[in-house]
Design an enzyme around this catalytic site. Structure first.
Site, mmCIF file in Angstrom:
data_model
loop_
_atom_site.group_PDB
_atom_site.id
_atom_site.type_symbol
_atom_site.label_atom_id
_atom_site.label_comp_id
_atom_site.label_asym_id
_atom_site.label_seq_id
_atom_site.Cartn_x
_atom_site.Cartn_y
_atom_site.Cartn_z
ATOM 1 N N ARG A 30 0.817 -1.226 0.000
ATOM 2 C CA ARG A 30 0.000 0.000 0.000
ATOM 3 C C ARG A 30 0.843 1.264 0.000
ATOM 4 O O ARG A 30 0.298 2.354 -0.143
ATOM 5 C CB ARG A 30 -0.980 0.004 1.178
ATOM 6 C CG ARG A 30 -0.337 0.090 2.548
ATOM 7 C CD ARG A 30 -1.404 0.178 3.635
ATOM 8 N NE ARG A 30 -0.819 0.262 4.967
ATOM 9 C CZ ARG A 30 -1.462 0.670 6.041
ATOM 10 N NH1 ARG A 30 -2.731 1.026 5.972
ATOM 11 N NH2 ARG A 30 -0.875 0.700 7.221
ATOM 12 N N GLU A 61 -13.708 -5.655 4.792
ATOM 13 C CA GLU A 61 -12.475 -5.972 4.066
ATOM 14 C C GLU A 61 -12.436 -7.450 3.688
ATOM 15 O O GLU A 61 -12.371 -8.310 4.566
ATOM 16 C CB GLU A 61 -11.275 -5.624 4.956
ATOM 17 C CG GLU A 61 -11.378 -4.230 5.582
ATOM 18 C CD GLU A 61 -10.398 -4.013 6.726
ATOM 19 O OE1 GLU A 61 -9.321 -4.616 6.714
ATOM 20 O OE2 GLU A 61 -10.728 -3.226 7.638
ATOM 21 N N HIS A 119 -8.767 -3.529 1.828
ATOM 22 C CA HIS A 119 -9.199 -2.807 3.039
ATOM 23 C C HIS A 119 -10.222 -1.717 2.665
ATOM 24 O O HIS A 119 -9.947 -0.510 2.813
ATOM 25 C CB HIS A 119 -7.945 -2.201 3.674
ATOM 26 C CG HIS A 119 -8.092 -1.710 5.069
ATOM 27 N ND1 HIS A 119 -9.112 -0.872 5.468
ATOM 28 C CD2 HIS A 119 -7.341 -1.943 6.172
ATOM 29 C CE1 HIS A 119 -8.966 -0.610 6.745
ATOM 30 N NE2 HIS A 119 -7.902 -1.244 7.194
HETATM 31 O O1 LIG Z 1 -4.268 2.625 10.433
HETATM 32 P P1 LIG Z 1 -4.094 1.455 9.506
HETATM 33 O O2 LIG Z 1 -2.725 0.845 9.581
HETATM 34 O O3 LIG Z 1 -4.459 1.809 8.099
HETATM 35 O O4 LIG Z 1 -5.097 0.338 9.990
HETATM 36 C C1 LIG Z 1 -6.455 0.599 10.102
HETATM 37 C C2 LIG Z 1 -7.203 -0.627 10.627
HETATM 38 O O5 LIG Z 1 -7.059 -1.670 9.704
HETATM 39 C C3 LIG Z 1 -7.789 -2.876 9.985
HETATM 40 O O6 LIG Z 1 -9.153 -2.687 9.814
HETATM 41 C C4 LIG Z 1 -7.463 -3.410 11.351
HETATM 42 O O7 LIG Z 1 -8.324 -4.475 11.709
HETATM 43 C C5 LIG Z 1 -7.518 -2.327 12.394
HETATM 44 O O8 LIG Z 1 -7.031 -2.838 13.626
HETATM 45 C C6 LIG Z 1 -6.710 -1.112 11.968
HETATM 46 O O9 LIG Z 1 -6.804 -0.106 12.958
#
Ligand SMILES: O=P(O)(O)OC[C@H]1O[C@H](O)[C@H](O)[C@@H](O)[C@@H]1O
Length: 333
Positions: free
Chosen positions: A100, A282, A178
């Protein structure tokens, strides 16, 4: 009108072109897909990241934070980040892996790929590891991503990941699309299709529970990995009278996430109140990592539709939602 984005960077004035390579925020390269009836999508080469999906009325369907930082190395907050080769902290790599926040390239000559239906606008991207990447994850791979917009405005992402290790070694990875859906108000939304399933609760040390509710509704922070889910999940936005239908193939799990107020405040690239207007559902492969022997390829598909909620009226029984598929099973798995 089918086209791949082998076009040189152009300017945004050529409105009729279905696939255009141009500049986005902070001069980053992006590709814009347009479909004849008016829907569109945008993909940044940074992250191979879909940042926009609009319906035929021009309504945005994906959430992107007003505070999103379109600048490497931070991943773009919103849209569809690709988590590869690691989801979250399931391994030693940075959170959600590195795909990403790498810059992908346009794949002008992808290997044979099922021909999309006519009038489908699409772009093929490719990511290969750099020498630096190989130091943190010592595996050669070719990751091909096709982003396509169907004539009806459905957004389709297909990932093909091939193990190109010359030393014959296998590798394993976890993965997620995601997706941040844009919603009217988190209190008006329910997610159907995950009832009775087991999930790992990220807020409780990934303890395993069984979903008891009729549907998932949101009253506080929620961060769960649903395991072995059906290939179809519905996100019903009552206020907007819109249902997002997520169809997935090769991706047994599904993460559902809303950060709620405290975590929202803690994220520098996310507005304090923005949690009300987004939900992440997701499509993922997490519990059982995907293993590829040298030379093997894996395919993971995501298809998103946005339909008026009345389309599902009287059919909200989860079994009906799951079984009633307008997409032939073999096209998704
Ligand atoms: O802040 P990031 O690294 O993009 O992650 C954002 C989110 O991603 C996923 O949904 C995980 O389950 C979360 O635990 C996390 O907070």
């Amino acid at each position: 009108m089918s086209a791949s984005a082998s076009l040189p960077p152009g300017d945004e004035k050529q409105e009729a072109v279905p696939v255009r390579h141009c500049k986005g925020a902070n001069d980053l390269d992006k590709v814009v897909l347009r479909e004849v009836r008016g829907s569109s999508a945008e993909v940044y080469l940074y992250g191979g990241h879909v940042t926009s999906w609009r319906d035929e009325h021009g309504d945005e369907l994906l959430f992107v934070s007003n505070k999103a930082i379109f600048k490497p190395p931070k991943a773009i907050r919103g849209g569809i980040p690709i988590c590869f080769p690691q989801f979250s902290n399931f391994g030693n790599l940075e959170q959600h892996g590195f795909a990403r926040n790498r810059t992908w390239t346009i794949d002008t000559d992808p290997p044979p790929f099922p021909v999309p239906t006519s009038n489908t606008a699409y772009v093929d991207l490719i990511l290969k590891p750099t020498d630096e990447d190989l130091k943190i994850w010592p595996h050669n791979f070719e990751y091909r991503l096709r982003v396509a917009l169907s004539p009806g405005g459905d957004l389709m992402l297909t990932s093909r990941i091939r193990n190109t290790n010359a030393d014959g070694k296998a590798f394993s990875f976890t993965f997620a699309y995601h997706t941040y859906f844009k919603i009217s108000d988190i209190s008006e939304v329910r997610v159907e299709g995950l009832e009775t399933l087991d999930y790992l609760d990220n807020l409780q040390d990934r303890a395993r529970f069984t979903e008891q509710g009729d549907a998932i509704v949101f009253e506080s922070e929620l961060d769960r990995i649903y395991l072995g889910t059906p290939s179809k999940i519905a996100i019903i936005d009552h206020e907007k009278k819109r249902t997002f239908v997520v169809r997935k193939g090769g991706l047994p799990d599904a993460v559902v996430w809303n950060p709620w107020d405290k975590k929202a405040k803690a994220m520098s690239d996310f507005g304090d109140d923005e949690y009300k207007r987004m939900v992440c559902v997701e499509a993922a492969a997490i519990e059982k990592p995907i293993t590829l022997k040298a030379g093997e390829e894996w395919t993971g598909k995501l298809e998103l539709s946005a339909v008026p909620s009345s389309y599902y009226s009287g059919q909200l029984d989860p079994d009906r939602v799951i079984q009633d598929s307008s997409v032939p099973e073999d096209s998704i798995s």
